[in-house]
Each structure stands twice: as structure tokens, then as C-alpha cells.
Scaffold this motif. Structure first.
Motif, mmCIF file in Angstrom:
data_model
loop_
_atom_site.group_PDB
_atom_site.id
_atom_site.type_symbol
_atom_site.label_atom_id
_atom_site.label_comp_id
_atom_site.label_asym_id
_atom_site.label_seq_id
_atom_site.Cartn_x
_atom_site.Cartn_y
_atom_site.Cartn_z
ATOM 1 N N GLU A 220 2.234 -16.525 43.550
ATOM 2 C CA GLU A 220 2.764 -15.900 44.761
ATOM 3 C C GLU A 220 1.662 -15.656 45.788
ATOM 4 O O GLU A 220 1.879 -15.812 46.999
ATOM 5 C CB GLU A 220 3.464 -14.586 44.408
ATOM 6 C CG GLU A 220 4.150 -13.905 45.582
ATOM 7 C CD GLU A 220 5.238 -14.741 46.224
ATOM 8 O OE1 GLU A 220 5.507 -14.547 47.428
ATOM 9 O OE2 GLU A 220 5.813 -15.619 45.535
ATOM 10 N N LEU A 221 0.474 -15.289 45.323
ATOM 11 C CA LEU A 221 -0.654 -15.075 46.233
ATOM 12 C C LEU A 221 -0.997 -16.361 46.975
ATOM 13 O O LEU A 221 -1.193 -16.354 48.196
ATOM 14 C CB LEU A 221 -1.873 -14.583 45.450
ATOM 15 C CG LEU A 221 -3.175 -14.429 46.251
ATOM 16 C CD1 LEU A 221 -3.031 -13.344 47.308
ATOM 17 C CD2 LEU A 221 -4.339 -14.118 45.321
ATOM 18 N N LEU A 222 -1.068 -17.476 46.259
ATOM 19 C CA LEU A 222 -1.379 -18.755 46.876
ATOM 20 C C LEU A 222 -0.278 -19.174 47.852
ATOM 21 O O LEU A 222 -0.552 -19.811 48.875
ATOM 22 C CB LEU A 222 -1.565 -19.822 45.803
ATOM 23 C CG LEU A 222 -2.781 -19.643 44.886
ATOM 24 C CD1 LEU A 222 -2.722 -20.626 43.732
ATOM 25 C CD2 LEU A 222 -4.080 -19.821 45.667
ATOM 26 N N HIS A 223 0.961 -18.820 47.527
ATOM 27 C CA HIS A 223 2.089 -19.136 48.404
ATOM 28 C C HIS A 223 1.999 -18.361 49.717
ATOM 29 O O HIS A 223 2.329 -18.889 50.786
ATOM 30 C CB HIS A 223 3.401 -18.807 47.697
ATOM 31 C CG HIS A 223 4.617 -19.014 48.542
ATOM 32 N ND1 HIS A 223 5.081 -20.266 48.908
ATOM 33 C CD2 HIS A 223 5.476 -18.112 49.106
ATOM 34 C CE1 HIS A 223 6.160 -20.132 49.655
ATOM 35 N NE2 HIS A 223 6.418 -18.851 49.796
ATOM 36 N N GLU B 180 -2.874 -18.869 52.785
ATOM 37 C CA GLU B 180 -3.422 -20.222 52.853
ATOM 38 C C GLU B 180 -4.946 -20.250 52.794
ATOM 39 O O GLU B 180 -5.533 -21.328 52.648
ATOM 40 C CB GLU B 180 -2.950 -20.912 54.135
ATOM 41 C CG GLU B 180 -1.451 -21.154 54.184
ATOM 42 C CD GLU B 180 -1.030 -21.891 55.436
ATOM 43 O OE1 GLU B 180 -1.886 -22.071 56.317
ATOM 44 O OE2 GLU B 180 0.153 -22.278 55.535
ATOM 45 N N SER B 181 -5.587 -19.096 52.902
ATOM 46 C CA SER B 181 -7.052 -19.058 52.875
ATOM 47 C C SER B 181 -7.604 -18.838 51.474
ATOM 48 O O SER B 181 -8.802 -18.653 51.300
ATOM 49 C CB SER B 181 -7.566 -17.949 53.807
ATOM 50 O OG SER B 181 -7.197 -16.673 53.310
ATOM 51 N N VAL B 182 -6.724 -18.863 50.470
ATOM 52 C CA VAL B 182 -7.130 -18.642 49.083
ATOM 53 C C VAL B 182 -6.989 -19.931 48.285
ATOM 54 O O VAL B 182 -6.020 -20.682 48.458
ATOM 55 C CB VAL B 182 -6.277 -17.533 48.429
ATOM 56 C CG1 VAL B 182 -6.600 -17.402 46.937
ATOM 57 C CG2 VAL B 182 -6.519 -16.203 49.121
ATOM 58 N N ARG B 183 -7.961 -20.199 47.425
ATOM 59 C CA ARG B 183 -7.911 -21.345 46.533
ATOM 60 C C ARG B 183 -8.119 -20.869 45.089
ATOM 61 O O ARG B 183 -8.820 -19.890 44.859
ATOM 62 C CB ARG B 183 -8.990 -22.369 46.889
ATOM 63 C CG ARG B 183 -8.773 -23.031 48.243
ATOM 64 C CD ARG B 183 -7.571 -23.948 48.213
ATOM 65 N NE ARG B 183 -7.372 -24.673 49.463
ATOM 66 C CZ ARG B 183 -6.644 -24.247 50.479
ATOM 67 N NH1 ARG B 183 -6.054 -23.054 50.402
ATOM 68 N NH2 ARG B 183 -6.483 -24.961 51.570
ATOM 69 N N LEU B 184 -7.508 -21.575 44.152
ATOM 70 C CA LEU B 184 -7.647 -21.264 42.730
ATOM 71 C C LEU B 184 -8.542 -22.313 42.097
ATOM 72 O O LEU B 184 -8.275 -23.516 42.206
ATOM 73 C CB LEU B 184 -6.277 -21.256 42.049
ATOM 74 C CG LEU B 184 -6.242 -20.878 40.565
ATOM 75 C CD1 LEU B 184 -6.709 -19.446 40.351
ATOM 76 C CD2 LEU B 184 -4.832 -21.062 40.011
ATOM 77 N N GLY C 110 -16.482 -17.903 52.121
ATOM 78 C CA GLY C 110 -15.400 -17.181 51.481
ATOM 79 C C GLY C 110 -15.896 -16.389 50.285
ATOM 80 O O GLY C 110 -17.020 -16.581 49.802
ATOM 81 N N LEU C 111 -15.051 -15.509 49.793
ATOM 82 C CA LEU C 111 -15.393 -14.664 48.653
ATOM 83 C C LEU C 111 -15.164 -15.399 47.337
ATOM 84 O O LEU C 111 -14.367 -16.333 47.258
ATOM 85 C CB LEU C 111 -14.536 -13.393 48.662
ATOM 86 C CG LEU C 111 -14.643 -12.484 49.877
ATOM 87 C CD1 LEU C 111 -13.626 -11.345 49.770
ATOM 88 C CD2 LEU C 111 -16.054 -11.920 50.009
ATOM 89 N N LEU C 112 -15.873 -14.955 46.312
ATOM 90 C CA LEU C 112 -15.642 -15.418 44.944
ATOM 91 C C LEU C 112 -15.031 -14.251 44.190
ATOM 92 O O LEU C 112 -15.635 -13.186 44.074
ATOM 93 C CB LEU C 112 -16.955 -15.832 44.292
ATOM 94 C CG LEU C 112 -16.875 -16.302 42.834
ATOM 95 C CD1 LEU C 112 -16.015 -17.557 42.727
ATOM 96 C CD2 LEU C 112 -18.267 -16.562 42.271
ATOM 97 N N LEU C 113 -13.794 -14.443 43.704
ATOM 98 C CA LEU C 113 -13.072 -13.352 43.051
ATOM 99 C C LEU C 113 -12.775 -13.702 41.597
ATOM 100 O O LEU C 113 -12.143 -14.726 41.316
ATOM 101 C CB LEU C 113 -11.765 -13.052 43.793
ATOM 102 C CG LEU C 113 -11.012 -11.788 43.367
ATOM 103 C CD1 LEU C 113 -10.342 -11.131 44.559
ATOM 104 C CD2 LEU C 113 -9.961 -12.103 42.299
ATOM 105 N N VAL D 103 -12.148 -18.014 46.853
ATOM 106 C CA VAL D 103 -11.872 -18.756 45.625
ATOM 107 C C VAL D 103 -11.664 -17.791 44.471
ATOM 108 O O VAL D 103 -12.500 -16.918 44.221
ATOM 109 C CB VAL D 103 -13.014 -19.727 45.292
ATOM 110 C CG1 VAL D 103 -12.655 -20.560 44.055
ATOM 111 C CG2 VAL D 103 -13.305 -20.640 46.474
ATOM 112 N N ILE D 104 -10.546 -17.951 43.769
ATOM 113 C CA ILE D 104 -10.217 -17.093 42.644
ATOM 114 C C ILE D 104 -10.436 -17.836 41.340
ATOM 115 O O ILE D 104 -9.985 -18.968 41.166
ATOM 116 C CB ILE D 104 -8.764 -16.584 42.724
ATOM 117 C CG1 ILE D 104 -8.596 -15.718 43.976
ATOM 118 C CG2 ILE D 104 -8.383 -15.803 41.478
ATOM 119 C CD1 ILE D 104 -7.216 -15.127 44.136
#
Length: 206
Positions: free
Chosen positions: A23-26, A29-33, A4-7, A97-98
Motif C-alpha cells: 500500500e505504501l508503494l501504491h 511514487e518516491s519510494v522504492r523497495l 533519498g533515505l535508506l529505511l 529505499v526500503i
């Protein structure tokens, strides 16, 4: 599986970072904080591993010395930083991952991870930003002015980010972040390994 990307995600206080990321996480589902580590004591209601990783000062310094921190800083006598382990584990599983982070930490991340993607969230105008800060109704006039001064300094650093997003509406900002993630995954530089594997396979079936 492709990593995955690192943002890196930054912006001044009051611009709406938390609302946009929620809202992005909602929606995705492929994004994690990422979760930061700190040496300060937990506040009432805070949960270890969710709000922060709460560690001792000795453990934090050990992580620094062993290169286990993506970035770190000391503020008001306590250390704050981003542990590399959980972030790398998520990336290996294919999650993007953000890191919601201030500009100084963002600069550290970009220097150590040149393949990361950086996004800076801007207000529609400084007038709108000031209005949002005032609507919080929790800060004194002096604090608001200090936040505005700090915001101006942070906005000047936006030139060091890959993408700028104006948070006029939450849905619009979230849509643009999703577009950036999609576009970055289509870069030739990120697909190069897959192309090489296909070419190597093609040689075996000639």
C-alpha cells in the motif's frame, strides 16, 4: 538533488509487512523497495530482478569480498543479501529505499549505515498476531507455535529501532511511515549541506 533515505523495515512473521509496503508503494511514487540477491534457484513464476537477483554462489561470494553487499546471511545452504549498487543508485536519484529485512540483517545495515532510518512493525497484541497466523490456514500447530516463539524474540529486538509502528490498520501504518519519511528529511543534520551551500552563496553577493 538530495539523496533519498535508506529505511530498514522489520517485524515478526504475520504482522503484515508485505501488505503495508504494498500500500505504501501504491500511495508514494518516491519510494522504492530493494530487491535481495540469492544463490537459490528461482521458483516457478519468480522473475530475476523483480523477486530476487538470482546469482551463482561464486558471484555472491565475490560481491561479499568486494564489499558490494549491504548485508548478507546464509540460510539452509544458500546465501541471501542486499546488493548495495541498486540501492545507492535509487538514493542518488532521490528515491527513498526500503529494505524489508529480518532483525539480524537490520542490525548489519544499521551498523554500516548509521544515517539510515529503522522502523519496526508491531502487532496490536500477541493475541492478534497469533490470530493472523492461524487465519492463513496454511501452517500446522507446531509451525504456528515456532513462529510465535520467533516473533517474541524478534519483538525484543525492537528496542534497537528508531521508530515503532503498531499495525492496527494498514492505512494508519502507511500514514505513520510517510510521516516518518517527511520528518527525517527535515532533520537539521540532513539539511546541513544545503544550508552550507546557501551561506557560501550569500558570501559571494555581499
Amino acid at each position: 538533488m538530495t539523496n533519498g533515505l535508506l529505511l530498514v523495515f522489520s517485524g515478526p512473521s504475520g504482522v503484515g509487512k508485505d501488505t503495508v509496503l504494498h500500500e505504501l508503494l501504491h500511495q508514494n511514487e518516491s519510494v522504492r523497495l530493494s530487491v535481495s540477491a540469492t544463490t537459490r534457484a528461482p521458483r516457478p513464476g519468480e522473475v530475476d530482478g523483480k523477486d530476487y537477483y538470482f546469482v551463482t554462489r561464486e558471484r555472491f561470494q565475490e560481491m561479499m569480498a568486494q564489499g558490494e553487499m549491504l548485508e548478507y546471511a546464509e540460510y539452509c545452504g544458500n546465501y541471501y543479501g542486499t546488493p548495495a549498487g541498486p540501492v545507492r543508485d535509487w538514493q542518488k536519484k532521490g528515491y527513498d529505499v526500503i529494505l524489508e529485512i529480518e532483525v539480524q540483517g537490520g542490525a548489519q545495515i544499521q551498523e554500516k549505515n548509521p544515517d539510515c532510518v529503522s522502523v519496526f512493525l508491531l502487532p496490536p497484541s500477541l493475541e492478534v498476531l497469533e490470530s493472523r497466523l492461524r487465519h492463513r490456514a496454511s501452517d500446522s500447530e507446531e509451525v504456528i507455535q515456532k513462529r510465535m516463539e520467533s516473533a517474541c524474540g524478534e519483538i525484543l529486538e525492537a528496542k534497537h529501532y528508531d521508530y515503532l509502528i503498531v499495525n492496527d490498520t494498514v492505512d494508519h501504518a502507511v500514514g505513520q511511515i510517510c510521516s516518518i519519511l517527511c520528518a527525517e528529511k527535515l532533520r537539521f543534520s540532513r539539511a546541513d549541506a544545503n544550508i552550507e551551500r546557501m551561506l557560501n552563496y550569500a558570501k559571494t553577493i555581499k
